[in-house]
Design an enzyme around this catalytic site. Structure first.
Site: not given
Length: 216
Positions: A49, A132
């Site tokens: 995620h 990220h």
């Protein structure tokens, strides 16, 4: 899950999630590293995620307060396109993949999410957004594996995909010694109204998928 068994608090964050085909594309690029570095603590592919706001441990009764403002801001933001690209590591131990694409839209969504959370009276550490995916963590004392893996797929560029849903996520961090598992509490389609997907009520927090890295 009955109310007597529900925890008094829950660790919460708000995130975007790549679609399955984008995660599988990255997992294929990582497959050699799964074999050469089996001692890395690999995150499950279904748990990958992009965190927009990490709220930490919240009282369980606080979580419902987040739902209306998050639903409203999701409706106000149109889907935008992102891609997974490159790699790196934090502190020589945390392996990540970077994010490319419509980053201005991503930062605006994150800013609105954080404003909405503060408006609910929830205090959290408002760190600068560094988009990220966290892929794995090296074990203590291993200061080389994350860098070696990151160097191996630094040139990775994935296909673009639409970010279409905002996720309110809970985790079991700190409640067991087993693997970390994440579950959607609720999710909202971007740019639409009345489309909340309340997975907490429908799935009761059941974990899904393989616990092996990359869903292997």
């Amino acid at each position: 899950m009955n109310e007597q068994n529900q925890p008094a608090s829950v660790r919460v964050f708000i995130a975007l999630a790549p679609p399955d085909h984008a995660k599988e594309e990255l997992a294929r690029a990582l497959r050699p590293a799964y074999d050469t570095h089996p001692h890395m603590r690999w995150n499950r592919i279904e748990d990958w995620h992009i965190t927009l706001a990490f709220l930490g441990e919240l009282p369980a009764e606080t979580v419902p307060l987040l739902r209306p403002p998050l639903a409203g801001l999701a409706a106000d933001h149109q889907p935008f396109r992102l891609a997974l690209r490159g790699s790196g590591n934090f502190d020589d131990r945390v392996l990540w993949s970077g994010i490319d694409g419509d980053l201005d839209e991503l930062h605006m969504l994150a800013a609105d999410v954080r404003t909405a959370v503060r408006g609910c009276g929830v205090a959290f550490e408002d760190r600068p957004l560094r988009p990220h995916l966290t892929l794995a963590r090296a074990r203590r004392g291993d200061r080389s594996s994350a860098g070696e893996i990151a160097e191996g797929f630094a040139g990775f560029t994935g296909c673009r995909w639409p970010a279409e849903r905002l996720h309110l996520v809970g985790s079991n961090v700190g409640r067991s010694r087993g693997p970390i598992h994440y579950r959607d509490i609720e999710a909202w389609a971007l740019g639409a109204t009345g489309t909340a997907l309340d997975l907490e009520r429908t799935n009761q927090g059941r974990p899904t998928g393989s616990t092996r890295p990359g869903g292997r």
